[in-house]
Structure formats: C-alpha cells, structure tokens
Write an enzyme that holds these catalytic residues in place. Structure first.
Site, PDB file in Angstrom:
ATOM      1  N   LYS A 191       4.458 -11.886   1.373  1.00  0.00           N
ATOM      2  CA  LYS A 191       4.652 -10.572   2.004  1.00  0.00           C
ATOM      3  C   LYS A 191       5.486 -10.711   3.273  1.00  0.00           C
ATOM      4  CE  LYS A 191       0.626  -8.739  -0.251  1.00  0.00           C
ATOM      5  NZ  LYS A 191      -0.827  -8.683  -0.319  1.00  0.00           N
ATOM      6  N   GLN A 238      -5.677  -8.378   3.687  1.00  0.00           N
ATOM      7  CA  GLN A 238      -5.693  -9.089   2.403  1.00  0.00           C
ATOM      8  C   GLN A 238      -7.120  -9.176   1.852  1.00  0.00           C
ATOM      9  OE1 GLN A 238      -2.779 -10.283   0.800  1.00  0.00           O
ATOM     10  NE2 GLN A 238      -4.231 -10.498  -0.871  1.00  0.00           N
ATOM     11  N   ASP A 251      -1.583  -0.089   1.203  1.00  0.00           N
ATOM     12  CA  ASP A 251      -2.201  -0.528  -0.048  1.00  0.00           C
ATOM     13  C   ASP A 251      -2.619   0.676  -0.887  1.00  0.00           C
ATOM     14  OD1 ASP A 251      -2.381  -3.103  -0.950  1.00  0.00           O
ATOM     15  OD2 ASP A 251      -4.120  -3.646   0.277  1.00  0.00           O
TER      16      ASP A 251
END
Ligand code: NAP
Length: 286
Positions: free
Chosen positions: A54, A98, A121
């Site tokens: 990322k 995460q 997300d």
C-alpha cells in the site's frame, strides 16, 4: 487447454492506476495531494506485506502516505487515540487500519472510530448503510474491484442473472449490493443453500467468495458465464489457489479470473481510487 478469455486483474489494475496517476498530477497542481495513513498493529507477516504494498502504491501514484507501526500489545485506547488524531489531520484523506487486529482489540470499535469520509476501506456502518440505500459512499475495495473486472469484459451487467457464493460482510454481501446497483438480478448462496448448482448453472455472472480451494468446478457453471474468483487459499504445497478450479471451470466458462493475478491486484488499486475520491470531496471537488 482453456479457450476462455482470462481476465487479467494486473492489466486492468495497471490501466486504472495510470489514470489515477494522471489525475493526481492535475490535482497536485491545484494544491490537493491525496493522503493515506495505514496503521499496522503487530507483526503478522501477511499484513506487513499488504502494508508495504500500500505504501509503495502511494509512492508510485504521487500520494502522500504515512505508515504507523504499533506493537502487538498496544492498548485499544492508544490505537483509538491515533485514529482520532488522523481524523483531524488535513493532509490525511484516507485511514486504513490493517485487519486482522490482535485479539484484545475490538475491530468494530476501531472501524467505527474512523471518520466515515476517511473510511477508504468502506467498512464503516455509515458507508455500508449508504451503499445499501444507494447513496454516495466509499465502496469496499475488493467488491468494487470485482465490478470493475466484470465491466472490463464488456458484458452489460444490467438485466443479467448474477450469483454470488459467499455472504461475508467484506466480500459477498457488498458484491451482491453492487451487482444489484448495476441492475443485475442477484442470487446469494451460502453454506445453508440446498440447491446450489441448480442456481449457479443459471448464472450469467458467477462470483465466488467462499474461502475453500478449488470449490467450484465446471459442473457449477453455465457455458459462457463470466466467472470471478475472489478466493485466496494457501495450499499445503505453499502455492496459492482460488475458490475456483481454474482448469475445470475455464473449459466451459466465458471470461474468467485467475488466482493469482485476478481480483488480488484490484484491491489496492481500488483503495487508491477511494483515497483520491475522499481527497477530492475534502477539497470540494466532485
Ligand atoms: P468468509 O468470511 O469466511 O465467508 C465465506 C462465505 O462462504 C460465508 O458466507 C460462508 O457461508 C460461505 N461458505 C462457506 N462454505 C460454503 C459452502 N460449502 N457452500 C456455500 N457457501 C459456503 O470469507 P471472506 O472473507 O468472504 O473471503 C472469501 C475468500 O476471498 C477467501 O478465500 C479470502 O481469502 C478471499 N479474499 C480475497 C480478497 C482479495 O483481495 N482478493 C479480499 C478478501 C477476501 P455462511 O455465511 O453460511 O457461513
């Protein structure tokens, strides 16, 4: 040997990234540089790879990025304080914590703490709710990538019968909602579905997100159907396998995604796209 068209997630992803890069350059000239903060708690090896990828994607595309690495035993309150701080930071448009998190941290509390407009997300209940009612929202990345791949085949989704195997909150459910939004007629299958092959054999579009290696073979598939395999399963040999038995399925399917190289590469690309969308909204650009 397969004659089916193989959908290259890598190629589709590269094309989207190229467009994002061009757009970021134009935005940067107006003083708007999209910023992504990635938070990693603990040292899970797979998560470390995802976080590195990322950060690299941010660098490649000209985004500003911050990576926050916290010890595995970091108290939940400390993580929440970091999220609150990032919510207030003007140079950060997207926050990604995460997952999975260590057991002592409640994932829900952390997701709910992220400002919905920075929830790249797409997991915050506000974004999930907006997706359900059809309002603007930040879309969950893997499901959004699935839709991009189907569109890439040139198939008109509207009016088609789509069957989704799997109903998780992060893949199956949002994929079904997005397909419905594209005017497909959607059937969802799960572990209690009794007549699954009867249903999947009617599908013009079959999306498989079960988490079981090689679960779907040719006998599930209508000839010519588009097949999207979301599964990522590590075999005992160390090799990666999808939820679809590619050799068998591709003998009857139409366009089909491989694993690896199908849905996988799309997830980070859609994360970058969400961060760009969030940055534009924050700067009042549509
Ligand atoms: P999950 O939360 O375990 O959900 C699996 C779903 O499959 C559940 O809804 C379950 O039904 C259903 N299922 C399980 N066994 C079944 C069976 N025998 N027949 C029919 N349905 C069955 O998994 P997930 O998080 O959605 O992930 C699915 C797969 O996608 C995994 O391999 C994961 O690694 C992969 N994945 C890939 C990406 C990517 O970036 N490419 C991102 C996320 C996930 P019930 O609801 O009835 O239990």
């Amino acid at each position: 040997m397969t004659t089916a068209q193989i959908i290259s997630g890598k190629q589709v992803s590269d094309d989207i990234r190229q467009n994002l890069k061009t757009e970021v350059e134009a935005l940067a000239a107006q003083g708007c540089v999209p910023g992504l903060a990635v938070v990693l708690v603990g040292e899970d090896p797979a998560s470390q790879v995802y976080v590195r990828n990322k950060a690299k994607a941010c660098e490649d595309l000209g985004f500003y990025s911050e990576v926050h690495r916290l010890e595995a035993d970091t108290p939940q309150e400390e993580l929440l304080a970091l999220v609150h701080k990032l919510n207030e930071q003007d140079n950060i448009n997207g926050i990604l914590v995460q997952l999975p998190l260590p057991g002592h941290i409640e994932e829900k509390a952390v997701i709910n703490a992220i400002a919905p407009e920075k929830d790249v997300d797409g997991f915050h209940p506000v974004n999930v709710g907006n997706l359900v009612i059809g309002d603007d929202s930040l879309l969950p990345c893997t499901p959004a990538g699935v839709i991009e791949l189907i569109k890439h085949t040139g198939l008109e989704i509207s009016g088609k019968h789509a069957v989704v195997i799997g109903r998780s909150n992060i893949v199956g459910k949002p994929v079904a909602l997005l397909l419905q939004r594209e005017n497909a007629t959607v059937t969802m299958c799960h572990s209690r579905t009794s007549n699954m092959k009867e249903l999947t054999r009617q599908a013009d579009i079959l999306v498989v997100a079960v988490g079981r290696a090689n679960f779907v073979d040719a006998s599930y598939i209508k000839p010519g159907a588009v097949v999207i395999d979301v599964g990522i399963n590590r075999l005992e040999t160390g090799k990666l396998a999808g939820d679809v038995d590619f050799e068998s399925a591709s003998s009857v399917s139409g366009p089909i995604t491989p694993v690896p190289g199908g849905v996988g590469p799309m997830t980070i690309t859609m994360l970058m796209k969400n961060t760009l969308v969030a940055a534009k909204r924050a700067h009042g650009l549509s």
